[in-house]
Design a protein around this motif. Structure first.
Motif, PDB file in Angstrom:
ATOM      1  N   ILE A 307       0.858  -1.187   0.000  1.00  0.00           N
ATOM      2  CA  ILE A 307       0.000   0.000   0.000  1.00  0.00           C
ATOM      3  C   ILE A 307       0.894   1.237   0.000  1.00  0.00           C
ATOM      4  CG2 ILE A 307      -1.759   1.286   1.284  1.00  0.00           C
ATOM      5  CD1 ILE A 307      -2.554  -1.420   2.568  1.00  0.00           C
ATOM      6  N   GLU A 308       0.629   2.154  -0.927  1.00  0.00           N
ATOM      7  CA  GLU A 308       1.392   3.393  -0.960  1.00  0.00           C
ATOM      8  C   GLU A 308       0.865   4.356   0.097  1.00  0.00           C
ATOM      9  OE1 GLU A 308       2.115   5.193  -4.744  1.00  0.00           O
ATOM     10  OE2 GLU A 308       1.854   3.289  -5.794  1.00  0.00           O
ATOM     11  N   GLN A 309       1.710   5.305   0.453  1.00  0.00           N
ATOM     12  CA  GLN A 309       1.429   6.250   1.529  1.00  0.00           C
ATOM     13  C   GLN A 309      -0.031   6.695   1.533  1.00  0.00           C
ATOM     14  OE1 GLN A 309       4.312   9.351   1.842  1.00  0.00           O
ATOM     15  NE2 GLN A 309       3.257  10.330   3.527  1.00  0.00           N
ATOM     16  N   PRO A 310      -0.819   6.243   2.504  1.00  0.00           N
ATOM     17  CA  PRO A 310      -2.262   6.503   2.465  1.00  0.00           C
ATOM     18  C   PRO A 310      -2.687   7.830   3.082  1.00  0.00           C
ATOM     19  CG  PRO A 310      -1.766   4.974   4.235  1.00  0.00           C
ATOM     20  CD  PRO A 310      -0.464   5.270   3.556  1.00  0.00           C
ATOM     21  N   THR A 311      -1.884   8.383   3.996  1.00  0.00           N
ATOM     22  CA  THR A 311      -2.272   9.602   4.700  1.00  0.00           C
ATOM     23  C   THR A 311      -1.348  10.753   4.350  1.00  0.00           C
ATOM     24  OG1 THR A 311      -0.975   8.891   6.618  1.00  0.00           O
ATOM     25  CG2 THR A 311      -3.311   8.337   6.624  1.00  0.00           C
TER      26      THR A 311
END
Length: 453
Positions: A307-311
């Motif tokens: 998962i790529e940087q979500p926040t």
């Protein structure tokens, strides 16, 4: 101690070109319809009198690098173009000598002042962030590294050891790297082939039912068509980050579209990565998403590699967004926040378990962060900025020389195939995909591994 292989910059030249997209791409809530490429040539001379010219190219990427709330998109584009021009002027005035790692580090000391100066001259409400500075400087960095290898008649990945660099990695990262050089963290030959991550954008049609206005330009139009045409096994899915039901449904629909195509190919194993483009309000959103996906489509969750940087990219301003719990389910990689070694350490402290490298942040930055990620046993991947032509080959060369990277993203062939013209004829294995992989074995020439002509 100075080396005979040290270079000085004798002349730096630059130009820009604009290319329309075949179809728009949406990320972070914004739609992009074209690319502006910043192309740089650098002439160098070694202490021993050897000369060469290097080339670097990169999309300006202002929508991704500077998603400002107070400066509009045309202004951020103009500002980054002016920053690139002033960085070239700064390089032309530079009188130092050394290895490209040292020269690019010294040049970067002027970038904050350049950003401030451009903001003042354009009367902007804010100066460009550090990420935008890195992107504006990246084609210059690439050209310097490329020229250095050419001057020494070597591949640039083969001139990273003690016999070429005047300082060890301790001078660039921390004392933990004392006595180490980048040749320890890079390979002398590129991987033969690498799987290609294909982008499934938020606007991209998954099935014929999603085709409102077919392009009919000879290229695939739906996800199933792309899978069958290119033998794809790796799909990067763009998500909204602020609409949980839509995000879960989008992945479920991707799985529903991909599965029949893969079955026709006789393919039993394929993979996804998920990109929320920082839009998740908090890590709980990610956890809720993963839980819902596990309930509705466990097969799709199993396929997720990372998962790529979500926040939000500002880690210091949002310390509550700790990724430990999410990272226990799937690797979570830092992307937009990664601008230096300090940010890597902060992300690791906040629970990120991986690092996304991008050529658009600079060749020096990519190599150093790649070494640091390996040192700290972090998951590594290389990602795209809709790179075309030279910039895609540059990105691929990084992925091919860092041993722990298993796949490379490349979506320029989807959205901007015109940008590959000329390059695709010379490096067919990198641009003509049939089995889901690109032939990184082609990237063995002098310099960064490929030539503009």
């Amino acid at each position: 101690m100075p080396q005979l292989t040290d270079i000085r910059l004798t002349e730096v030249r630059s130009e820009y070109e604009q290319i329309d997209y075949r179809s728009p791409i949406k990320f972070g809530g914004r739609v992009v319809n074209d690319v502006v490429l910043f192309n740089v040539q650098v002439d160098v001379e070694t202490r021993s009198g050897k000369r060469a010219t290097g080339f670097g190219s990169m999309p300006v990427g202002n929508v991704w690098a500077w998603p400002s709330l107070v400066v509009d998109t045309p202004q951020t584009l103009e500002a980054m173009i002016q920053m690139g021009n002033r960085m070239v002027d700064n390089a032309n005035a530079f009188r130092g000598t050394g290895h490209p790692l040292e020269i690019t580090q010294q040049l970067s000391q002027a970038y904050p002042a350049i950003s401030t100066s451009v903001a003042e001259s354009l009367q902007l409400a804010e100066a460009a962030p550090e990420l935008a500075c890195l992107v504006a400087a990246s084609p210059l960095e690439a050209a310097i590294h490329d020229a250095y290898g050419r001057a020494l008649e070597k591949n640039s990945y083969d001139v990273l050891g003690e016999e070429f660099v005047n300082q060890d990695l301790g001078a660039f990262l921390s004392a933990d790297f004392s006595g180490e050089y980048l040749d320890r963290y890079t390979s002398r030959t590129p991987k033969t082939t690498m799987p290609l991550y294909h982008l499934v954008g938020a606007l991209d049609p998954l099935t014929d039912a999603d085709l409102d206005t077919p392009l009919e330009d000879g290229l695939p139009e739906t996800l199933g068509d792309w899978i069958l045409a290119d033998g794809l096994t790796h799909l990067k899915i763009k998500l909204s980050g602020d609409n949980l039901n839509w995000d879960v449904d989008r992945v479920v629909r991707v799985e529903a579209a991909a599965a029949p195509a893969q079955q026709r190919r006789g393919c039993q194993e394929w993979h996804y990565s998920l990109d929320f483009n920082e839009k998740c309000e908090n890590v709980q959103y990610v956890l809720d998403f993963l839980a819902h996906l596990a309930e509705q489509c466990p097969a799709a969750l199993t396929r997720v590699q990372y998962i790529e940087q979500p926040t939000h990219r500002d880690l210091r301003a949002n310390p509550e967004n700790r990724m430990h719990e999410a990272a226990r389910v799937k690797p979570v990689v830092i992307d937009e926040s990664l601008v230096d070694y300090e940010s890597l350490l902060l992300a690791r402290e906040q629970g990120y378990s991986g690092v996304a490298l991008k050529a658009c942040k600079g060749h020096t930055e990519a190599l150093l962060m790649g070494a640091a990620a390996q040192k700290h046993n972090l998951f590594l991947c290389v990602q795209d900025l809709t790179c075309v032509g030279s910039s895609f080959l540059h990105s691929a060369s990084i992925a091919a020389r860092l041993p722990t990277i298993a796949a490379i993203e490349g979506n320029g062939r989807q959205y901007c195939p015109r940008g590959n013209e000329g390059w695709s004829q010379r490096y067919r294995g990198m641009f003509e995909v049939s089995d889901g992989t690109v032939a990184t074995s082609e990237l063995t020439e002098l310099g960064l591994g490929f030539s503009p002509s």
